[in-house]
Design a protein around this motif. Structure first.
Motif, mmCIF file in Angstrom:
data_model
loop_
_atom_site.group_PDB
_atom_site.id
_atom_site.type_symbol
_atom_site.label_atom_id
_atom_site.label_comp_id
_atom_site.label_asym_id
_atom_site.label_seq_id
_atom_site.Cartn_x
_atom_site.Cartn_y
_atom_site.Cartn_z
ATOM 1 N N MET A 1 -6.853 -8.880 4.993
ATOM 2 C CA MET A 1 -5.424 -9.189 4.327
ATOM 3 C C MET A 1 -5.159 -7.984 3.479
ATOM 4 S SD MET A 1 -3.148 -11.586 3.018
ATOM 5 C CE MET A 1 -3.574 -13.084 3.126
ATOM 6 N N THR A 2 -6.304 -7.368 2.983
ATOM 7 C CA THR A 2 -6.102 -6.098 2.110
ATOM 8 C C THR A 2 -5.766 -4.935 3.148
ATOM 9 O OG1 THR A 2 -8.386 -6.131 1.945
ATOM 10 C CG2 THR A 2 -7.143 -5.789 -0.054
ATOM 11 N N THR A 3 -5.965 -4.804 4.455
ATOM 12 C CA THR A 3 -5.894 -3.964 5.229
ATOM 13 C C THR A 3 -4.391 -3.840 5.505
ATOM 14 O OG1 THR A 3 -8.082 -4.069 6.274
ATOM 15 C CG2 THR A 3 -6.581 -2.901 7.513
ATOM 16 N N ARG A 4 -3.848 -5.054 5.713
ATOM 17 C CA ARG A 4 -2.371 -5.440 5.871
ATOM 18 C C ARG A 4 -1.756 -4.829 4.944
ATOM 19 N NH1 ARG A 4 -1.785 -11.336 8.387
ATOM 20 N NH2 ARG A 4 -2.740 -11.069 10.234
ATOM 21 N N ARG A 5 -2.306 -5.059 3.640
ATOM 22 C CA ARG A 5 -1.273 -4.490 2.460
ATOM 23 C C ARG A 5 -1.339 -2.915 2.484
ATOM 24 N NH1 ARG A 5 -2.502 -6.966 -3.370
ATOM 25 N NH2 ARG A 5 -1.219 -8.710 -2.414
ATOM 26 N N GLY A 6 -2.527 -2.314 2.633
ATOM 27 C CA GLY A 6 -2.441 -0.888 2.905
ATOM 28 C C GLY A 6 -1.620 -0.338 3.920
ATOM 29 N N ALA A 7 -1.476 -1.065 5.173
ATOM 30 C CA ALA A 7 -0.694 -0.761 6.110
ATOM 31 C C ALA A 7 0.737 -0.845 5.678
ATOM 32 C CB ALA A 7 -1.087 -1.442 7.468
ATOM 33 N N ARG A 8 1.099 -1.845 4.810
ATOM 34 C CA ARG A 8 2.422 -2.015 4.588
ATOM 35 C C ARG A 8 2.783 -0.779 3.627
ATOM 36 N NH1 ARG A 8 3.223 -7.633 1.772
ATOM 37 N NH2 ARG A 8 1.358 -7.784 2.913
ATOM 38 N N TRP A 9 2.046 -0.527 2.670
ATOM 39 C CA TRP A 9 2.298 0.466 1.708
ATOM 40 C C TRP A 9 2.507 1.772 2.703
ATOM 41 C CZ3 TRP A 9 4.399 -0.009 -2.734
ATOM 42 C CH2 TRP A 9 4.224 -0.993 -3.534
ATOM 43 N N SER A 10 1.662 2.044 3.453
ATOM 44 C CA SER A 10 1.757 3.491 4.370
ATOM 45 C C SER A 10 3.230 3.249 5.000
ATOM 46 C CB SER A 10 0.697 3.314 5.169
ATOM 47 O OG SER A 10 -0.531 3.530 4.620
ATOM 48 N N LEU A 11 3.582 1.892 5.513
ATOM 49 C CA LEU A 11 4.796 2.135 6.201
ATOM 50 C C LEU A 11 5.963 2.192 5.350
ATOM 51 C CD1 LEU A 11 6.220 1.353 9.007
ATOM 52 C CD2 LEU A 11 6.279 -1.230 8.252
ATOM 53 N N ILE A 12 5.779 1.702 3.967
ATOM 54 C CA ILE A 12 6.934 1.818 3.130
ATOM 55 C C ILE A 12 7.337 3.179 2.641
ATOM 56 C CG2 ILE A 12 7.700 1.260 0.767
ATOM 57 C CD1 ILE A 12 6.650 -1.536 1.378
ATOM 58 N N ALA A 13 6.016 3.865 2.516
ATOM 59 C CA ALA A 13 5.835 5.323 2.122
ATOM 60 C C ALA A 13 6.541 6.238 3.177
ATOM 61 C CB ALA A 13 4.381 5.819 1.603
ATOM 62 N N SER A 14 6.113 5.718 4.298
ATOM 63 C CA SER A 14 6.534 6.386 5.611
ATOM 64 C C SER A 14 8.156 6.535 5.724
ATOM 65 C CB SER A 14 6.017 6.257 6.706
ATOM 66 O OG SER A 14 4.759 6.553 6.791
ATOM 67 N N ILE A 15 8.702 5.437 5.550
ATOM 68 C CA ILE A 15 10.172 4.938 5.515
ATOM 69 C C ILE A 15 10.982 5.464 4.411
ATOM 70 C CG2 ILE A 15 11.915 3.170 5.334
ATOM 71 C CD1 ILE A 15 9.984 1.161 6.915
ATOM 72 N N VAL A 16 10.253 5.528 3.269
ATOM 73 C CA VAL A 16 11.078 6.294 2.002
ATOM 74 C C VAL A 16 11.113 7.880 2.385
ATOM 75 C CG1 VAL A 16 10.797 6.753 -0.466
ATOM 76 C CG2 VAL A 16 10.477 4.482 0.561
ATOM 77 N N GLY A 17 10.035 8.287 2.947
ATOM 78 C CA GLY A 17 9.887 9.797 3.255
ATOM 79 C C GLY A 17 10.911 10.157 4.073
ATOM 80 N N PHE A 18 11.095 9.455 5.359
ATOM 81 C CA PHE A 18 12.026 9.622 6.278
ATOM 82 C C PHE A 18 13.589 9.296 5.694
ATOM 83 C CE2 PHE A 18 8.575 9.084 9.405
ATOM 84 C CZ PHE A 18 8.620 10.128 9.804
ATOM 85 N N MET A 19 13.699 8.502 4.861
ATOM 86 C CA MET A 19 15.002 8.484 4.351
ATOM 87 C C MET A 19 15.249 9.534 3.316
ATOM 88 S SD MET A 19 14.777 4.262 3.380
ATOM 89 C CE MET A 19 16.243 4.489 2.443
ATOM 90 N N LEU A 20 14.322 10.146 2.426
ATOM 91 C CA LEU A 20 14.734 11.171 1.757
ATOM 92 C C LEU A 20 14.910 12.567 2.590
ATOM 93 C CD1 LEU A 20 11.869 10.871 -1.060
ATOM 94 C CD2 LEU A 20 14.326 10.692 -1.330
ATOM 95 N N LEU A 21 14.306 12.577 3.847
ATOM 96 C CA LEU A 21 14.760 13.676 4.678
ATOM 97 C C LEU A 21 15.965 13.730 5.301
ATOM 98 C CD1 LEU A 21 11.493 13.765 7.172
ATOM 99 C CD2 LEU A 21 12.550 15.807 5.780
ATOM 100 N N GLY A 22 16.641 12.194 5.428
ATOM 101 C CA GLY A 22 18.052 12.206 5.931
ATOM 102 C C GLY A 22 19.110 12.560 4.627
ATOM 103 N N ILE A 23 18.522 12.183 3.598
ATOM 104 C CA ILE A 23 19.400 12.522 2.545
ATOM 105 C C ILE A 23 19.781 14.076 2.308
ATOM 106 C CG2 ILE A 23 19.591 12.473 -0.038
ATOM 107 C CD1 ILE A 23 18.310 9.563 0.180
ATOM 108 N N ALA A 24 18.520 14.524 2.443
ATOM 109 C CA ALA A 24 18.517 16.255 2.465
ATOM 110 C C ALA A 24 19.080 16.912 3.524
ATOM 111 C CB ALA A 24 17.042 16.647 2.393
ATOM 112 N N ALA A 25 19.417 16.179 4.734
ATOM 113 C CA ALA A 25 19.803 16.816 5.853
ATOM 114 C C ALA A 25 21.171 17.458 5.585
ATOM 115 C CB ALA A 25 19.629 15.673 7.038
ATOM 116 N N PRO A 26 22.188 16.832 5.025
ATOM 117 C CA PRO A 26 23.328 17.245 4.865
ATOM 118 C C PRO A 26 23.412 18.518 4.275
ATOM 119 C CG PRO A 26 23.452 15.025 4.605
ATOM 120 C CD PRO A 26 22.176 15.287 4.609
ATOM 121 N N ALA A 27 22.375 18.751 3.247
ATOM 122 C CA ALA A 27 22.510 20.108 2.566
ATOM 123 C C ALA A 27 21.929 21.254 3.135
ATOM 124 C CB ALA A 27 21.672 19.828 1.473
#
Length: 188
Positions: A1-27
């Motif tokens: 159960m805890t491994t799933r939670r860690g994987a979930r947080w890693s996935l969320i962090a990755s998605i947020v990181g890629f979203m931030l890259l997408g926001i910065a791209a127009p600049a």
């Protein structure tokens, strides 16, 4: 159960990181000249009344200049303050005089807020009947040609944006992994 939670947080962090890259791209992207009328290097018989520059993105109004310098070294634009309509910048010309190569220098305010400079040329094959118009005294309009000659776009390099986004992604993934590891520690 805890491994799933860690994987979930890693996935969320990755998605947020890629979203931030997408926001910065127009600049990262400055406007690029994609078309000019007359076209760059064109040979024209009749003197154009207007010069139009078309860019790949919208040009912000204000502080945009277009200069047209003839083979005689004189300037032929009616006003260096250009007219902006979405992605097109234009200026009216005085009736042209001597035959030869005319240089169109420009400085525009890019969609991302940076200035972009450059130049195109066209050749008038038949002399017009225009007489040399009054020459501008304002030095700020001359800077469009100077910037075109130096190739300076006036913008920030791309690498700091990429490095910042990568650092943010690494920090996000690290925090997510630590939060995931904290869930596995024994509860007292």
């Amino acid at each position: 159960m805890t491994t799933r939670r860690g994987a979930r947080w890693s996935l969320i962090a990755s998605i947020v990181g890629f979203m931030l890259l997408g926001i910065a791209a127009p600049a990262w992207a400055h406007n690029v000249l994609i078309e000019s009328r007359p076209g760059d290097g064109d040979m024209v018989e009749g003197a154009p009344e207007i010069v139009e520059l078309v860019f790949d993105q919208r040009v912000q109004p204000g502080f945009n200049t277009v200069t047209v310098t003839g083979p005689d070294g004189n300037r032929w634009e009616e006003t260096s303050e250009a007219t902006v309509s979405n992605d097109t910048v234009s200026t009216s010309l005085h009736p042209l005089g001597p035959e030869g190569e005319y240089t169109v220098g420009y400085r525009v305010l890019s969609a991302d807020g940076h200035t972009v400079t450059g130049s195109t040329t066209f050749t008038l094959s038949t002399a017009g009947d225009g007489e040399v118009p009054p020459q501008p005294v304002d030095e700020s309009t001359e800077s469009a040609e100077e910037g075109a000659d130096s190739g300076d776009t006036g913008g920030m390099p791309v690498w700091p944006w990429i490095a910042g986004a990568a650092l943010l992604l690494v920090v996000g993934v690290t925090v997510a992994m630590r939060l995931g590891n904290d869930d596995r520690s024994p509860k007292k």
